[in-house]
Design a protein around this motif. Structure first.
Motif, PDB file in Angstrom:
ATOM      1  N   GLY A 157       0.813  -1.207   0.000  1.00 13.14           N
ATOM      2  CA  GLY A 157       0.000   0.000   0.000  1.00 13.14           C
ATOM      3  C   GLY A 157       0.845   1.254   0.000  1.00 13.14           C
ATOM      4  O   GLY A 157       2.069   1.215   0.105  1.00 13.14           O
ATOM      5  N   GLU A 158       0.175   2.382  -0.089  1.00 12.32           N
ATOM      6  CA  GLU A 158       0.849   3.670  -0.184  1.00 12.32           C
ATOM      7  C   GLU A 158       1.210   4.253   1.173  1.00 12.32           C
ATOM      8  O   GLU A 158       2.012   5.172   1.269  1.00 12.32           O
ATOM      9  CB  GLU A 158      -0.052   4.655  -0.941  1.00 12.32           C
ATOM     10  N   GLY A 159       0.597   3.750   2.231  1.00 10.45           N
ATOM     11  CA  GLY A 159       0.855   4.298   3.552  1.00 10.45           C
ATOM     12  C   GLY A 159       0.017   5.536   3.796  1.00 10.45           C
ATOM     13  O   GLY A 159      -1.005   5.736   3.150  1.00 10.45           O
ATOM     14  N   PRO A 160       0.437   6.424   4.697  1.00  6.28           N
ATOM     15  CA  PRO A 160       1.708   6.359   5.440  1.00  6.28           C
ATOM     16  C   PRO A 160       1.667   5.327   6.562  1.00  6.28           C
ATOM     17  O   PRO A 160       0.612   4.969   7.060  1.00  6.28           O
ATOM     18  CB  PRO A 160       1.853   7.774   6.004  1.00  6.28           C
ATOM     19  N   PHE A 161       2.873   4.842   6.971  1.00  6.77           N
ATOM     20  CA  PHE A 161       3.021   3.822   7.993  1.00  6.77           C
ATOM     21  C   PHE A 161       3.936   4.310   9.111  1.00  6.77           C
ATOM     22  O   PHE A 161       4.835   5.115   8.876  1.00  6.77           O
ATOM     23  CB  PHE A 161       3.632   2.547   7.398  1.00  6.77           C
ATOM     24  N   PRO A 162       3.748   3.806  10.325  1.00  5.20           N
ATOM     25  CA  PRO A 162       4.719   4.073  11.393  1.00  5.20           C
ATOM     26  C   PRO A 162       6.012   3.321  11.123  1.00  5.20           C
ATOM     27  O   PRO A 162       6.005   2.271  10.464  1.00  5.20           O
ATOM     28  CB  PRO A 162       4.012   3.561  12.654  1.00  5.20           C
ATOM     29  N   ALA A 163       7.134   3.855  11.616  1.00  2.69           N
ATOM     30  CA  ALA A 163       8.455   3.278  11.351  1.00  2.69           C
ATOM     31  C   ALA A 163       9.065   2.695  12.615  1.00  2.69           C
ATOM     32  O   ALA A 163       8.969   3.292  13.694  1.00  2.69           O
ATOM     33  CB  ALA A 163       9.384   4.344  10.770  1.00  2.69           C
ATOM     34  N   VAL A 164       9.724   1.539  12.459  1.00  2.40           N
ATOM     35  CA  VAL A 164      10.329   0.835  13.584  1.00  2.40           C
ATOM     36  C   VAL A 164      11.732   0.368  13.202  1.00  2.40           C
ATOM     37  O   VAL A 164      11.946  -0.168  12.114  1.00  2.40           O
ATOM     38  CB  VAL A 164       9.483  -0.389  14.006  1.00  2.40           C
ATOM     39  N   LEU A 165      12.673   0.591  14.108  1.00  2.00           N
ATOM     40  CA  LEU A 165      14.018   0.034  13.988  1.00  2.00           C
ATOM     41  C   LEU A 165      14.074  -1.204  14.860  1.00  2.00           C
ATOM     42  O   LEU A 165      13.859  -1.131  16.070  1.00  2.00           O
ATOM     43  CB  LEU A 165      15.060   1.053  14.442  1.00  2.00           C
ATOM     44  N   ASP A 166      14.339  -2.352  14.257  1.00  2.00           N
ATOM     45  CA  ASP A 166      14.354  -3.629  14.982  1.00  2.00           C
ATOM     46  C   ASP A 166      15.800  -4.039  15.228  1.00  2.00           C
ATOM     47  O   ASP A 166      16.549  -4.305  14.282  1.00  2.00           O
ATOM     48  CB  ASP A 166      13.631  -4.706  14.181  1.00  2.00           C
ATOM     49  N   LEU A 167      16.194  -4.089  16.484  1.00  2.00           N
ATOM     50  CA  LEU A 167      17.571  -4.396  16.857  1.00  2.00           C
ATOM     51  C   LEU A 167      17.666  -5.770  17.506  1.00  2.00           C
ATOM     52  O   LEU A 167      17.040  -6.019  18.542  1.00  2.00           O
ATOM     53  CB  LEU A 167      18.110  -3.345  17.843  1.00  2.00           C
ATOM     54  N   GLN A 224      13.293   9.537   6.808  1.00  2.00           N
ATOM     55  CA  GLN A 224      13.252  10.144   5.474  1.00  2.00           C
ATOM     56  C   GLN A 224      12.472   9.327   4.452  1.00  2.00           C
ATOM     57  O   GLN A 224      12.261   9.787   3.330  1.00  2.00           O
ATOM     58  CB  GLN A 224      14.688  10.358   4.956  1.00  2.00           C
ATOM     59  N   LEU A 225      12.015   8.152   4.808  1.00  2.00           N
ATOM     60  CA  LEU A 225      11.303   7.314   3.846  1.00  2.00           C
ATOM     61  C   LEU A 225       9.948   7.930   3.501  1.00  2.00           C
ATOM     62  O   LEU A 225       9.221   8.386   4.388  1.00  2.00           O
ATOM     63  CB  LEU A 225      11.108   5.908   4.411  1.00  2.00           C
ATOM     64  N   PRO A 226       9.587   7.940   2.224  1.00  2.00           N
ATOM     65  CA  PRO A 226       8.337   8.605   1.818  1.00  2.00           C
ATOM     66  C   PRO A 226       7.074   7.962   2.375  1.00  2.00           C
ATOM     67  O   PRO A 226       6.046   8.642   2.500  1.00  2.00           O
ATOM     68  CB  PRO A 226       8.377   8.518   0.285  1.00  2.00           C
ATOM     69  N   LYS A 227       7.121   6.678   2.706  1.00  2.00           N
ATOM     70  CA  LYS A 227       5.922   6.004   3.216  1.00  2.00           C
ATOM     71  C   LYS A 227       5.784   6.062   4.736  1.00  2.00           C
ATOM     72  O   LYS A 227       4.855   5.493   5.299  1.00  2.00           O
ATOM     73  CB  LYS A 227       5.896   4.539   2.768  1.00  2.00           C
ATOM     74  N   VAL A 228       6.719   6.728   5.407  1.00  2.00           N
ATOM     75  CA  VAL A 228       6.674   6.806   6.873  1.00  2.00           C
ATOM     76  C   VAL A 228       5.753   7.944   7.288  1.00  2.00           C
ATOM     77  O   VAL A 228       5.813   9.046   6.750  1.00  2.00           O
ATOM     78  CB  VAL A 228       8.083   6.991   7.449  1.00  2.00           C
ATOM     79  N   SER A 229       4.894   7.679   8.283  1.00  2.00           N
ATOM     80  CA  SER A 229       3.799   8.578   8.622  1.00  2.00           C
ATOM     81  C   SER A 229       4.227   9.812   9.405  1.00  2.00           C
ATOM     82  O   SER A 229       3.563  10.824   9.382  1.00  2.00           O
ATOM     83  CB  SER A 229       2.736   7.828   9.424  1.00  2.00           C
ATOM     84  N   SER A 230       5.304   9.720  10.161  1.00  2.00           N
ATOM     85  CA  SER A 230       5.721  10.849  10.986  1.00  2.00           C
ATOM     86  C   SER A 230       7.223  10.777  11.186  1.00  2.00           C
ATOM     87  O   SER A 230       7.878   9.842  10.747  1.00  2.00           O
ATOM     88  CB  SER A 230       5.011  10.810  12.342  1.00  2.00           C
ATOM     89  N   LYS A 231       7.771  11.766  11.862  1.00  2.00           N
ATOM     90  CA  LYS A 231       9.207  11.789  12.113  1.00  2.00           C
ATOM     91  C   LYS A 231       9.600  10.960  13.326  1.00  2.00           C
ATOM     92  O   LYS A 231      10.771  10.804  13.620  1.00  2.00           O
ATOM     93  CB  LYS A 231       9.672  13.228  12.302  1.00  2.00           C
TER      94      LYS A 231
END
Length: 422
Positions: free
Chosen positions: A151-161, A207-214
Motif C-alpha cells: 500500500g501507499e501508507g503512510p506507515f509508522p516506522a520501527v528500527l528492529d535491533l 526520510q522514507l516517503p511512506k513513513v507517517s511521521s518523524k
C-alpha cells in the motif's frame, strides 16, 4: 462403515509464523489412545521435535484446542503445545530462523500406540505476508534489511535491533503495518560500539516517503536493549522503545558517538559464571552491579529521553538480572517525575522472549562468554508470555507512533530540542 483417519490443520495448513492453528483428528476408534508428533528443521538443518499422547472422545475425535494431552512433551490443554515444546536434536541449540524469505515447514504425524503412522499433514508457517517488500539496505554505516507493508501508507516506522542479524521480528511487524528496518547490534568481534551507525538507521527511516511521521520506534532484546536506551537518550526522533530483558547500563563494550566515548562498558566477572551439569553456565550474577560507585558511569541516563518506554522483564531470566535493571529504571524515571513508561514482568519466563509459536529455547551459545548459557524459563509459562507480549508490543507501538502522538511535543526541562547536540 469405516472412515479413514484424518489429521487436519485449521483454518488452513498455510499460515503466518505468529498465527495459531487448530489440530483436529477424526476417524479414530472410540477412546483410542494415539500419539501426535511434530518435527521441523531450522535454517541450519537442525532437527526439532515433540510428541504428545491423546485419548479420542466417544466419537473417535481429538481437538487440541479442547482436549488435554495425557503425556509426552507436555500435558493439559495446549493448542500450540506441539510447537513450543519442540526440542533440538542436539543440546544447547536455539531454533535459528533469521531469514524472512523461507517458510518454516512443520510436519504433524499421527501414530498408534505401536508406532504405526495413521495420518500426517504439513503446516507451512511463512514470515512474509503477500505484498510485503524486502529490500537489503547498505547505505553508509547501515547494513540491514527493510520491510515495507503493501500500500501507499503512510506507515509508522520501527528500527528492529537484535544482537545478531535476524529478519524474523522485523518482517512480522511489517505484516502488521509497520515499516521496519532490521539491523544487528554486533557484527564480527568489535572492540567498541558506535551509536552513529544506529542513529543513521533512525534518520534513514525518518526520510522514507511512506513513513507517517518523524517519530521512530525501536524494538530490542538483550544487549540490543541498552543500545535502544542510548538512542532514545541521545538521538533525536526516537519516540517509543520496547526494551526486553536488557540491561540498564551500557553492557560489555564501550559506546562511542561522534568520535568520543559516550559511555564506558559495564563489565562482567567470569569467575561468577555458575557451571551446571548440562555444560551450560548461568551468567545472571556475573555482571558488575551498575549501581556501584565504580560502575555508575555506565548507566544510560534515560531520564533525559523524550520518548516513551515499554520495559519487559522475565522473572526467570538467567542471562542477567533484567528484572532488577527494569526496577532501577522505573525508580529513576519516577524519581525524576517521569510518567513516560510502562513495565511488564513475566513470572516463569526466560531470557529469550520472541514472537510466539517457535520452539522454547532453554540454552544456547552466549556470544559474549563464548560458552553455552542457560536462558531460564519454564516452557509453558514462557510460551504464554510470548503470546501476550507480541500483542502488547504492537499496541504500544501503534499508540506512540500514531500521527496524533507525533504531533504532541513532550516537555523537557533544561534540554536542547536537538538531542544530537550532546
Amino acid at each position: 462403515m469405516t472412515y479413514p483417519v484424518r489429521l487436519r490443520l485449521l483454518p488452513i495448513a498455510r499460515c503466518l509464523f505468529d498465527e495459531p492453528i487448530v489440530v483436529k483428528i477424526d476417524g479414530l476408534r472410540s477412546k483410542q489412545v494415539v500419539t501426535i508428533r511434530a518435527r521441523t528443521t531450522d535454517e541450519r538443518g537442525m532437527l526439532f521435535s515433540s510428541s504428545a499422547a491423546y485419548r479420542a472422545d466417544a466419537g473417535g475425535e481429538i481437538d487440541l484446542s479442547r482436549d488435554p494431552s495425557i503425556g509426552g512433551s507436555y500435558t493439559g490443554v495446549e493448542p500450540m503445545g506441539l510447537l513450543w515444546s519442540m526440542k533440538p536434536q542436539i543440546l544447547h541449540k536455539d531454533f535459528r530462523k533469521t531469514r524472512a524469505l523461507d517458510p518454516v515447514m512443520v510436519n504433524f504425524s499421527l501414530h498408534e500406540e505401536e508406532g504405526r503412522m495413521l495420518a500426517e499433514a504439513t503446516n507451512e508457517r511463512f514470515l512474509m505476508r503477500d505484498g510485503v517488500s524486502r529490500v537489503p539496505v547498505q547505505e553508509g554505516n547501515i547494513n540491514g534489511v527493510l520491510f515495507t507493508p503493501p500500500g501507499e501508507g503512510p506507515f509508522p516506522a520501527v528500527l528492529d535491533l537484535y544482537t545478531s542479524m535476524s529478519e524474523k521480528r522485523a518482517c512480522l511487524l511489517a505484516n502488521k503495518g509497520f515499516v521496519t528496518l532490521a539491523v544487528p547490534v554486533l557484527s564480527g568481534r568489535p572492540q567498541q560500539i558506535h551509536l552513529d551507525h544506529f542513529a543513521d538507521a533512525v534518520h534513514f527511516l525518518q526520510q522514507l516517503p511512506k513513513v507517517s511521521s518523524k517519530g521512530v520506534g525501536i524494538v530490542s532484546r538483550s544487549k540490543a536493549g541498552d543500545i535502544a536506551l542510548s538512542l532514545a537518550t541521545f538521538v533525536r526522533g526516537v519516540k517509543a522503545v520496547v526494551w526486553i530483558n536488557g540491561c540498564s547500563a551500557n553492557a560489555g563494550l564501550p559506546l562511542y558517538y561522534k568520535n568520543k566515548q559516550l559511555l564506558p562498558a559495564l563489565m562482567f566477572d567470569r569467575k561468577k559464571l555458575f557451571s551446571t551439569n548440562s555444560g551450560a553456565v548461568i551468567s545472571k550474577y556475573a555482571m558488575h552491579d551498575p549501581l556501584n560507585t565504580e560502575s555508575r558511569d555506565s548507566l544510560v541516563p534515560i531520564e533525559r529521553a523524550c520518548g516513551s518506554f515499554l520495559f519487559v522483564a522475565s522473572e526467570d531470566d538467567l542471562a542477567w538480572d533484567s528484572k532488577a535493571y527494569m526496577e532501577n529504571m522505573v525508580e529513576r524515571l519516577t524519581n525524576n517525575g517521569k510518567e513516560n513508561f510502562e513495565s511488564v514482568c513475566y513470572p516463569g519466563a526466560g531470557h529469550c522472549l520472541e514472537p510466539p509459536y517457535e520452539p522454547f529455547c532453554s540454552s544456547a551459545l552466549n556470544i559474549f562468554t563464548g560458552m553455552p548459557a542457560l536462558w531460564g524459563g519454564e516452557p509453558r509459562a514462557h510460551a504464554a508470555a510470548e503470546v501476550h507480549l507480541w500483542r502488547k508490543i504492537q499496541e504500544f507501538l501503534r499508540t506512540h507512533l500514531s500521527c496524533e502522538a507525533a504531533q504532541t511535543k513532550p516537555k523537557m526541562l533544561n534540554q536542547k530540542d536537538d538531542q544530537d547536540d550532546i
